[in-house]
Write a protein that holds these residues in place. Structure first.
Motif, mmCIF file in Angstrom:
data_model
loop_
_atom_site.group_PDB
_atom_site.id
_atom_site.type_symbol
_atom_site.label_atom_id
_atom_site.label_comp_id
_atom_site.label_asym_id
_atom_site.label_seq_id
_atom_site.Cartn_x
_atom_site.Cartn_y
_atom_site.Cartn_z
ATOM 1 N N GLU A 29 0.825 -1.205 0.000
ATOM 2 C CA GLU A 29 0.000 0.000 0.000
ATOM 3 C C GLU A 29 0.861 1.257 0.000
ATOM 4 O OE1 GLU A 29 -3.727 2.155 0.170
ATOM 5 O OE2 GLU A 29 -2.926 0.314 -0.696
ATOM 6 N N PHE A 30 1.947 1.254 0.760
ATOM 7 C CA PHE A 30 2.842 2.416 0.762
ATOM 8 C C PHE A 30 3.412 2.645 -0.642
ATOM 9 C CE2 PHE A 30 4.055 1.073 5.355
ATOM 10 C CZ PHE A 30 2.813 1.486 5.806
ATOM 11 N N ALA A 31 3.805 1.556 -1.300
ATOM 12 C CA ALA A 31 4.341 1.674 -2.655
ATOM 13 C C ALA A 31 3.281 2.201 -3.608
ATOM 14 C CB ALA A 31 4.861 0.314 -3.131
ATOM 15 N N ARG A 32 2.063 1.691 -3.486
ATOM 16 C CA ARG A 32 0.985 2.129 -4.378
ATOM 17 C C ARG A 32 0.666 3.607 -4.188
ATOM 18 N NH1 ARG A 32 -4.236 3.319 -4.518
ATOM 19 N NH2 ARG A 32 -4.450 3.123 -2.241
ATOM 20 N N LEU A 33 0.576 4.029 -2.942
ATOM 21 C CA LEU A 33 0.210 5.412 -2.647
ATOM 22 C C LEU A 33 1.258 6.409 -3.123
ATOM 23 C CD1 LEU A 33 -1.237 4.898 0.948
ATOM 24 C CD2 LEU A 33 -2.524 5.682 -1.051
ATOM 25 N N THR A 34 2.507 5.987 -3.201
ATOM 26 C CA THR A 34 3.579 6.885 -3.619
ATOM 27 C C THR A 34 3.972 6.692 -5.082
ATOM 28 O OG1 THR A 34 5.301 5.339 -2.901
ATOM 29 C CG2 THR A 34 4.531 6.957 -1.283
ATOM 30 N N LYS A 35 3.234 5.814 -5.772
ATOM 31 C CA LYS A 35 3.548 5.486 -7.172
ATOM 32 C C LYS A 35 4.950 4.880 -7.289
ATOM 33 C CE LYS A 35 0.559 9.195 -8.890
ATOM 34 N NZ LYS A 35 0.205 9.739 -7.547
ATOM 35 N N GLY A 36 5.307 4.088 -6.271
ATOM 36 C CA GLY A 36 6.578 3.391 -6.256
ATOM 37 C C GLY A 36 6.392 1.927 -6.592
ATOM 38 N N ALA A 37 7.109 1.043 -5.897
ATOM 39 C CA ALA A 37 7.007 -0.387 -6.182
ATOM 40 C C ALA A 37 7.427 -1.179 -4.947
ATOM 41 C CB ALA A 37 7.875 -0.769 -7.378
ATOM 42 N N TYR A 38 6.989 -2.438 -4.908
ATOM 43 C CA TYR A 38 7.251 -3.335 -3.789
ATOM 44 C C TYR A 38 7.965 -4.580 -4.288
ATOM 45 C CZ TYR A 38 6.232 -7.274 -0.674
ATOM 46 O OH TYR A 38 6.339 -8.394 0.097
ATOM 47 N N ALA A 39 8.853 -5.121 -3.460
ATOM 48 C CA ALA A 39 9.463 -6.412 -3.765
ATOM 49 C C ALA A 39 9.850 -7.092 -2.462
ATOM 50 C CB ALA A 39 10.690 -6.257 -4.651
ATOM 51 N N ARG A 40 9.703 -8.411 -2.431
ATOM 52 C CA ARG A 40 10.218 -9.193 -1.310
ATOM 53 C C ARG A 40 11.598 -9.705 -1.700
ATOM 54 N NH1 ARG A 40 6.618 -12.929 -1.185
ATOM 55 N NH2 ARG A 40 5.334 -12.133 0.498
ATOM 56 N N PHE A 41 12.517 -9.744 -0.757
ATOM 57 C CA PHE A 41 13.836 -10.282 -1.066
ATOM 58 C C PHE A 41 14.189 -11.379 -0.089
ATOM 59 C CE2 PHE A 41 14.928 -7.128 2.099
ATOM 60 C CZ PHE A 41 15.969 -7.713 2.813
#
Length: 239
Positions: A184-196
């Motif tokens: 959600e943080f990534a979506r709200l900031t127009k960023g991206a998410y990844a698990r590592f």
């Protein structure tokens, strides 16, 4: 500022276990040869990490990988990076902005992890304050937990989104509630998410390179074909 009384630790080179996929290798190679469209101004990347006690092994890994971010930047340009970390009882500190891997490594290796709760809200507030001084092209946040009110954090993330300050959130572990919030943080900031996965450091290095390239030259540098974790991360960005 960096710790005045750091506990110095030696970190080794990039771990060798786990091989980067051919797709990611090709992606990194191509990004490294691309010209930055606006070389007159350095890109700026805020590198924020959870430095609470559970994160010690990953902090060591991040220390060994941080130089990889600079390798994605064309020789005729530069990337300014600021380190931000939280740990202990309310401690949240930011370094000066640096433009080379050696300076960043010196800052990171002088920091040890300490017990405490997450302070993601302070990370977002700091990012907003720094962005007001001069644009931050990307924020990288690396963590594994949330111990704050997610709605409050989402509001702060949304404010960064309105300022066009994207957050690239990298999650360690598989906590589903943490993943939902980080996405959600990534979506709200127009960023991206990844698990590592800490057992595959080469892929985390490739993702850091990808974000560094984005911070340096924008999405124009990253319009590449193929699959792999890096492409999956960048596919989330708005077109």
């Amino acid at each position: 500022m960096a710790d005045k009384d750091p506990i110095a630790r030696k970190t080794g080179g990039l771990p060798q276990q786990g091989k980067v996929s051919s797709d990611i290798a090709a992606f990194v190679q191509k990004v490294g040869t691309m010209a930055r469209p606006n070389a007159a101004q350095d890109g700026r990347l805020l590198f924020a990490l959870d430095a609470t006690m559970s994160r010690q092994p990953t902090w060591d890994l991040a220390c060994s990988l941080q130089a990889e971010m600079f390798k994605a930047i064309p020789k005729d340009s530069a990337l300014q990076v600021q380190l931000l970390y939280f740990r202990g009882f309310g401690e949240c500190r930011a370094s000066k902005w640096v433009v080379d891997a050696t300076a960043l490594a010196r800052l990171m290796t002088g920091i040890d992890c300490r017990g405490g709760n997450t302070q993601i809200g302070k990370v977002f507030a700091h990012a907003r304050a720094e962005h007001a001084k001069r644009r931050i092209n990307a924020v990288v946040y690396v963590g594994d937990a949330i111990e704050e009110n997610v709605d409050d954090l989402s509001e702060k993330a949304g404010q960064l989104g309105l300022l066009n300050c994207p957050i690239f959130v990298f999650q360690e572990g598989r906590d589903s509630s943490v993943e939902a919030a980080f996405r959600e943080f990534a979506r709200l900031t127009k960023g991206a998410y990844a698990r590592f996965d800490a057992s595959a450091p080469q892929e985390l290095a490739a993702l850091l390179k990808a974000v560094a390239a984005y911070a340096s030259g924008g999405r124009a540098l990253l319009k590449l074909q193929g699959s792999g974790p890096a492409q999956a991360l960048l596919a989330q960005l708005p077109r």
